[in-house]
Structure formats: C-alpha cells, structure tokens
Design a protein around this motif. Structure first.
Motif, mmCIF file in Angstrom:
data_model
loop_
_atom_site.group_PDB
_atom_site.id
_atom_site.type_symbol
_atom_site.label_atom_id
_atom_site.label_comp_id
_atom_site.label_asym_id
_atom_site.label_seq_id
_atom_site.Cartn_x
_atom_site.Cartn_y
_atom_site.Cartn_z
ATOM 1 N N MET A 1 0.842 -1.202 0.000
ATOM 2 C CA MET A 1 0.000 0.000 0.000
ATOM 3 C C MET A 1 0.880 1.255 0.000
ATOM 4 O O MET A 1 1.816 1.374 0.785
ATOM 5 C CB MET A 1 -0.886 -0.001 1.255
ATOM 6 C CG MET A 1 -1.732 1.254 1.389
ATOM 7 S SD MET A 1 -2.726 1.214 2.913
ATOM 8 C CE MET A 1 -3.411 2.863 2.871
ATOM 9 N N VAL A 2 0.583 2.179 -0.909
ATOM 10 C CA VAL A 2 1.332 3.425 -0.998
ATOM 11 C C VAL A 2 0.733 4.424 -0.009
ATOM 12 O O VAL A 2 -0.453 4.732 -0.066
ATOM 13 C CB VAL A 2 1.272 4.012 -2.423
ATOM 14 C CG1 VAL A 2 1.990 5.350 -2.477
ATOM 15 C CG2 VAL A 2 1.890 3.037 -3.422
ATOM 16 N N THR A 3 1.560 4.915 0.906
ATOM 17 C CA THR A 3 1.098 5.869 1.903
ATOM 18 C C THR A 3 1.322 7.305 1.408
ATOM 19 O O THR A 3 2.035 7.539 0.427
ATOM 20 C CB THR A 3 1.850 5.686 3.227
ATOM 21 O OG1 THR A 3 3.218 6.087 3.047
ATOM 22 C CG2 THR A 3 1.795 4.229 3.683
ATOM 23 N N TYR A 4 0.755 8.251 2.145
ATOM 24 C CA TYR A 4 0.980 9.654 1.785
ATOM 25 C C TYR A 4 2.439 10.045 1.956
ATOM 26 O O TYR A 4 2.975 10.846 1.179
ATOM 27 C CB TYR A 4 0.073 10.574 2.604
ATOM 28 C CG TYR A 4 -1.312 10.687 2.021
ATOM 29 C CD1 TYR A 4 -1.535 11.352 0.816
ATOM 30 C CD2 TYR A 4 -2.408 10.132 2.673
ATOM 31 C CE1 TYR A 4 -2.800 11.448 0.265
ATOM 32 C CE2 TYR A 4 -3.687 10.226 2.131
ATOM 33 C CZ TYR A 4 -3.877 10.886 0.923
ATOM 34 O OH TYR A 4 -5.137 10.979 0.376
ATOM 35 N N TRP A 5 3.102 9.478 2.961
ATOM 36 C CA TRP A 5 4.527 9.799 3.100
ATOM 37 C C TRP A 5 5.338 9.219 1.946
ATOM 38 O O TRP A 5 6.347 9.807 1.527
ATOM 39 C CB TRP A 5 5.065 9.315 4.446
ATOM 40 C CG TRP A 5 4.758 10.278 5.558
ATOM 41 C CD1 TRP A 5 3.951 10.064 6.640
ATOM 42 C CD2 TRP A 5 5.230 11.628 5.683
ATOM 43 N NE1 TRP A 5 3.894 11.189 7.426
ATOM 44 C CE2 TRP A 5 4.672 12.163 6.867
ATOM 45 C CE3 TRP A 5 6.062 12.435 4.911
ATOM 46 C CZ2 TRP A 5 4.926 13.465 7.292
ATOM 47 C CZ3 TRP A 5 6.320 13.733 5.336
ATOM 48 C CH2 TRP A 5 5.755 14.236 6.516
ATOM 49 N N ASP A 6 4.907 8.083 1.398
ATOM 50 C CA ASP A 6 5.556 7.553 0.187
ATOM 51 C C ASP A 6 5.399 8.541 -0.968
ATOM 52 O O ASP A 6 6.334 8.774 -1.742
ATOM 53 C CB ASP A 6 4.933 6.211 -0.212
ATOM 54 C CG ASP A 6 5.253 5.088 0.760
ATOM 55 O OD1 ASP A 6 6.317 5.143 1.420
ATOM 56 O OD2 ASP A 6 4.419 4.162 0.884
ATOM 57 N N LYS A 7 4.215 9.125 -1.075
ATOM 58 C CA LYS A 7 3.961 10.101 -2.136
ATOM 59 C C LYS A 7 4.795 11.368 -1.927
ATOM 60 O O LYS A 7 5.291 11.961 -2.882
ATOM 61 C CB LYS A 7 2.484 10.440 -2.194
ATOM 62 C CG LYS A 7 1.600 9.272 -2.645
ATOM 63 C CD LYS A 7 0.136 9.671 -2.695
ATOM 64 C CE LYS A 7 -0.728 8.515 -3.188
ATOM 65 N NZ LYS A 7 -2.158 8.891 -3.288
ATOM 66 N N VAL A 8 4.947 11.783 -0.660
ATOM 67 C CA VAL A 8 5.800 12.933 -0.358
ATOM 68 C C VAL A 8 7.229 12.657 -0.814
ATOM 69 O O VAL A 8 7.874 13.507 -1.453
ATOM 70 C CB VAL A 8 5.769 13.260 1.151
ATOM 71 C CG1 VAL A 8 6.862 14.273 1.500
ATOM 72 C CG2 VAL A 8 4.411 13.792 1.560
ATOM 73 N N GLU A 9 7.728 11.464 -0.501
ATOM 74 C CA GLU A 9 9.084 11.098 -0.913
ATOM 75 C C GLU A 9 9.231 11.151 -2.430
ATOM 76 O O GLU A 9 10.239 11.631 -2.959
ATOM 77 C CB GLU A 9 9.419 9.690 -0.403
ATOM 78 C CG GLU A 9 9.683 9.608 1.085
ATOM 79 C CD GLU A 9 10.955 10.335 1.472
ATOM 80 O OE1 GLU A 9 11.925 10.317 0.693
ATOM 81 O OE2 GLU A 9 10.970 10.950 2.562
ATOM 82 N N GLN A 10 8.225 10.692 -3.144
ATOM 83 C CA GLN A 10 8.253 10.717 -4.611
ATOM 84 C C GLN A 10 8.317 12.158 -5.123
ATOM 85 O O GLN A 10 9.073 12.473 -6.054
ATOM 86 C CB GLN A 10 7.021 10.010 -5.163
ATOM 87 C CG GLN A 10 6.991 9.938 -6.684
ATOM 88 C CD GLN A 10 5.740 9.247 -7.198
ATOM 89 O OE1 GLN A 10 5.014 8.612 -6.434
ATOM 90 N NE2 GLN A 10 5.474 9.385 -8.485
ATOM 91 N N ILE A 11 7.541 13.038 -4.491
ATOM 92 C CA ILE A 11 7.514 14.441 -4.922
ATOM 93 C C ILE A 11 8.862 15.104 -4.705
ATOM 94 O O ILE A 11 9.407 15.755 -5.604
ATOM 95 C CB ILE A 11 6.412 15.212 -4.169
ATOM 96 C CG1 ILE A 11 5.027 14.733 -4.613
ATOM 97 C CG2 ILE A 11 6.542 16.718 -4.423
ATOM 98 C CD1 ILE A 11 3.897 15.241 -3.749
ATOM 99 N N ILE A 12 9.438 14.965 -3.507
ATOM 100 C CA ILE A 12 10.669 15.697 -3.221
ATOM 101 C C ILE A 12 11.881 15.100 -3.938
ATOM 102 O O ILE A 12 12.885 15.776 -4.135
ATOM 103 C CB ILE A 12 10.929 15.816 -1.696
ATOM 104 C CG1 ILE A 12 11.158 14.455 -1.051
ATOM 105 C CG2 ILE A 12 9.781 16.552 -1.025
ATOM 106 C CD1 ILE A 12 11.528 14.555 0.427
#
Length: 226
Positions: A1-12
């Motif tokens: 499961m992709v978490t919001y913190w995973d998405k943050v890491e992808q963005i930065i």
C-alpha cells in the motif's frame, strides 16, 4: 500500500522545491491578534544590528519565554533538538486565541519547538543568509530542506518580499501558509510604510500533514501523484 509519506518522498525526489503553498489558511482574526501583540510591546530585536527592523516574539518557545526567539544554542543548549529544553506556550497566547487554536487544532503539526511572530518594520531588511548550522547552504542540496520551516503570511504590504536568491520571490498573500526551504540563501525587505507580520513555525509533521502536502502539491502544481 502506498502511503501519503511515500507520495511525499516521490515528490521531493523529483522536484527541487524552494517553497510550497499549503491548502490551509490562518483564521482572519490573526490579523487583529498580531496587531494586539504588537501594541502590547512583546516584540524584541532579532539577530542583532546587521539586519534592520527585524523583530520577533514567541508564541511557543524555550522555557515559555516570549523573548527567547533565537535557537537553543544561544541559550546554552546543544541545539533546538536538545532534550533538556523545556518547550512551552508563552504569555503571548493570551492575546492571540484564534491563532493559537489554529496551531493546536487545525494544522496537522505536533511537538512544537519555536513558533514565532516575525516583524519586519517599514524600510527594514533581512540580509542574505542561510539557516543551516554552518550558515552556508549544503553543497549537495537536501530534498528534505523543504521541511525546514513553515512561513505563514499575516500581512504583506506592497513592495515587501521574501526572496530565494536562486528561485525568486515567494508570492505571499495575507493568511497563506507556506513550507519554506530556509537552508538556501534568502533575504527579505520591506520598502513600504507598514509593518509586515509573518509567523515561522518549527514542529514535527504527522501523517495528516503528509496528506496536506500531497493535496497542496496537486492543487497548486497541477500534477497528480498516483
């Protein structure tokens, strides 16, 4: 499961962010509240005489003292991460109830350290500086530097700006909340005849903040993270 913190890491990892407008605002009462704090003469000079008209007062800070606006190192601690520091709300809170409520209940932050009103007086300026421990930007840029601090606009007179030397002026409007990379060189000026009031917040970010980060990025950068 992709978490919001995973998405943050992808963005930065894929975007070199100097600032990020967040999809949340201060309450409108904050404008009058900071004026009351100013009228009650809580503001003290910040970082000495080389900057002109730069003042601050703590809403939350070291020993619950409104006048301890500098980092912990200036008061005999190793850093702001020193476990011996007692962080607490200050007397300023009595004059800013809606602003304090925003930080306690509305924005997803926790374990506040320094939470300060920042004043730049008319014709004032803040000289170019970096807020890294050495005062020099990291040779290898840190993607996580976007989490250096929150810079929140209360008032923004005309001909007044906060600028990254390598990325331009932050487009603040009153009550807007920004993440701000203060590791990179930045400076500010107020060429107006009015006080400029902001808030700088240092705290820990919880899971709901990750959702706010992603939502804000998608809203203001028009780029959906899957």
């Amino acid at each position: 499961m992709v978490t919001y913190w995973d998405k943050v890491e992808q963005i930065i990892k894929t975007h070199n962010l100097y600032h990020l407008k967040l999809d949340i605002q201060l309450p409108k009462e904050s404008i009058q509240e900071v004026q009351t704090v100013y009228d009650e003469e809580f503001f003290v000079s910040h970082r000495g005489k080389k900057h002109k008209g730069w003042e601050s007062t703590c809403i939350h800070g070291i020993d619950g003292a409104y006048w301890k606006t500098m980092s912990g190192k200036q008061y005999g601690f190793e850093s702001d991460s020193d476990s011996d520091i007692l962080w607490d709300w200050t007397d300023v809170c009595h004059y800013a109830p809606k602003t304090v409520e925003f930080f306690k209940k509305d924005i997803p932050l926790k374990n506040y350290r320094r939470l300060r009103y920042m004043l730049l007086r008319p014709d004032g300026y803040i000289l170019e500086h970096s807020d890294t421990p050495t005062g020099i930007p990291y040779k290898e840029k840190k993607k996580s530097s976007i989490f250096s601090a929150l810079n929140i606009c209360i008032t923004q007179p005309k001909d007044c700006a906060l600028e990254h030397l390598s990325n331009g002026v932050v487009p603040f409007k009153p009550l807007e909340v920004y993440l701000f990379n203060n590791d990179e060189y930045h400076h500010a000026y107020n060429n107006s005849k009015e006080n400029r009031f902001h808030i700088i917040a240092h705290a820990e970010y919880d899971y709901d903040f990750a959702e706010l980060f992603v939502r804000s990025f998608e809203k203001y950068y028009e780029h959906t993270i899957k």
